[in-house]
Write an enzyme that holds these catalytic residues in place. Structure first.
Site, PDB file in Angstrom:
ATOM      1  N   GLY A  94       0.716  -1.292  -0.143  1.00  0.00           N
ATOM      2  CA  GLY A  94      -0.028  -0.012  -0.170  1.00  0.00           C
ATOM      3  C   GLY A  94       0.789   1.438   0.102  1.00  0.00           C
ATOM      4  N   ASP A  95       1.924   1.284  -0.210  1.00  0.00           N
ATOM      5  CA  ASP A  95       2.958   2.386  -0.269  1.00  0.00           C
ATOM      6  C   ASP A  95       4.128   1.966  -1.107  1.00  0.00           C
ATOM      7  OD1 ASP A  95       4.195   4.902   0.586  1.00  0.00           O
ATOM      8  OD2 ASP A  95       3.205   4.790   2.248  1.00  0.00           O
ATOM      9  N   ASP A  96       5.443   2.657  -1.066  1.00  0.00           N
ATOM     10  CA  ASP A  96       6.487   2.276  -2.048  1.00  0.00           C
ATOM     11  C   ASP A  96       7.054   1.034  -1.678  1.00  0.00           C
ATOM     12  OD1 ASP A  96       6.315   4.956  -2.792  1.00  0.00           O
ATOM     13  OD2 ASP A  96       7.436   5.625  -1.021  1.00  0.00           O
TER      14      ASP A  96
END
Length: 471
Positions: free
Chosen positions: A252-254
């Site tokens: 859900g992120d980098d």
């Protein structure tokens, strides 16, 4: 033996280990097996020998702590390894020791407790000055180590499950008293290997080596819902000589976020991330980047080499994010052979990523972004080729983009490139870049360099190790 051939042999050994099995009423207990690691150990033990119960409900924090404390006595006489057998091993946070290997069987699951009381609260990181989620302290990571030498966390693709949904809900509801824990965090350490594991549902970041050197992260699968908050994959932070390779990340992120401290705290701590190798990475993250540099980069980032990257349904391929007040630098960045499919931006740089640790940052602390090299890339179904936004009076310079073909989506932006406060060149790029990246012609197709000499971390070798129950 050639390093790549040795690595292939190790993958085969992990997939098809030479196993001798002693029958147990609870589960098969491995008496002997082989695996690959940077260091082998003289002493071995199983978690069950210290009272561990893998039923998914019995809390095993004390069993892990007792096992590791007992095995620490062998640090100076050949080191030790702790075997986690098949089962679901519920536990709170526990600390590792030096000259030590934690090995997970393929059917072993280390299951994170959902009781906050099982997570000690520790001080904020000195290069951040505060917690990431809240002011003040932070929960210790599930598997934690500090001031260690020669520590290995590996397996034959065993699982570490952070059971993060409870933490994500607290984050969204603003109910957190302290910053969420990570799954694996190693601090102030040297010679670290994290390999051949599956990490799922982390409360926040998954793998966080910080203030460390000679770190290898290899063969890791990371899975989290793409809407889960801040579930970054691998975040090398103020580290020297790090190698990340052969990893598959859905988050859900980098997928990889390179960091080195936040605003005035990162500037004062002054510990850069440098000499970083990233290769053979596959990333899916619809709302973030395959590789992000920053936004916390106030200690500096230098000499990152990334190659053979695949990004699918990811917001951006390579992203540099910084702001006035960050200070520090991002320079000597080299990326080649990247394949991107269904992207919002292939390239994104922003000097306006404005979240700050507090109001005490220095408004005159301007970041230096220079010598950024991208070459030999293809992308398809892209909404916008690039969004490159430097800082007024502090332009991003030395940008070079060469031999890149970007196929735009049917509903792409009318203007494929936006560029402000940047300077650089391009060569053989489609669609044609903005005027601030003038085309040098096909004769300079190799304009963007990629270093040919290897870094020391690339020469670290693995060896075939054995486990025998001998305690």
């Amino acid at each position: 033996m050639d390093v790549l051939l040795l690595l292939l042999l190790c993958v085969l050994l992990v997939g098809l280990p030479n196993l001798a099995i002693v029958e147990s009423r609870r589960a098969p207990v491995l008496d002997y097996f082989e695996y690959c690691a940077m260091s082998c150990r003289a002493y071995s033990a199983s978690l069950e020998e210290f009272g561990g119960v893998g039923d998914g409900t019995t809390l095993n924090t004390k069993a892990f702590q007792a096992a590791i404390e007992n095995l620490s006595q062998y640090a100076a006489s050949g080191g030790s390894q702790l075997y986690v057998p098949p089962g679901k091993w519920l536990t709170g946070s526990f600390n590792l020791t030096s000259h030590f290997t934690l090995f997970l069987h393929k059917d072993a699951v280390i299951l994170a407790s959902q009781d906050e009381n099982d997570w000690p609260v520790i001080d904020p990181l000195p290069s951040y000055g505060r917690g990431r989620d809240t002011q003040g302290g932070r929960f210790s990571s599930l598997i934690f180590g500090t001031n260690l030498t020669d520590v290995i966390i590996t397996g034959d693709n065993g699982t570490i499950d952070g059971q993060g949904d409870l933490w994500w809900q607290k984050f969204h509801k603003g109910e957190l008293k302290y910053t969420r824990p990570y799954l694996v965090e190693i601090m102030y350490s040297d010679n670290v290997q994290i390999s051949n594991l599956t990490l799922v549902n982390s409360p926040s970041w998954n793998v966080h080596p910080i203030y460390s050197s000679n770190v290898v992260v290899q063969g890791i699968t990371i899975l989290a819902p793409v809407t889960s908050p801040n579930t970054d994959g691998i975040n090398p932070d103020s580290c020297t000589d790090t190698r990340i390779e052969d990893c598959y990340i859905v988050s859900g992120d980098d997928c990889v976020a390179v960091k080195s401290g936040w605003d005035e705290y990162g500037i004062a701590y002054g510990m850069p991330t440098k000499q970083l190798v990233i290769r053979r990475l596959t990333c899916i993250s619809p709302f973030s980047a395959a590789i992000a540099l920053g936004s916390e980069m106030s200690g500096g980032i230098q000499d990152m080499r990334a190659e053979d990257i695949v990004a699918i349904n990811t917001e951006s391929g390579v992203r540099i994010k910084t702001a006035v007040g960050r200070g520090g630098y991002v320079k000597d960045i080299f990326v080649r052979r990247m394949t991107m499919k269904t992207m919002k931006w292939a390239f994104w740089m922003t000097g306006n990523y404005g979240s700050h640790a507090d109001d005490n940052y220095d408004p005159n602390a301007l970041p230096v972004i220079q010598n950024i090299n991208y070459r030999d890339m293809v992308a398809e179904n892209v909404t916008m080729a690039a969004r490159l936004e430097g800082i007024s009076g502090d332009p991003f310079t030395g940008i070079c983009i060469s031999n890149v073909t970007i196929q735009l989506a049917k509903k792409a932006k009318k203007v494929p490139w936006t560029c402000t406060d940047i300077a650089g060149i391009s060569s053989d790029v489609t669609p044609a870049p903005c005027d601030l990246l003038p085309d040098q012609g096909e004769e300079k197709i190799g304009a963007c360099t990629f270093p040919e000499e290897s870094l020391p971390i690339e020469d670290i070798k693995v060896q075939t190790c054995t486990y025998r129950r001998n305690l």
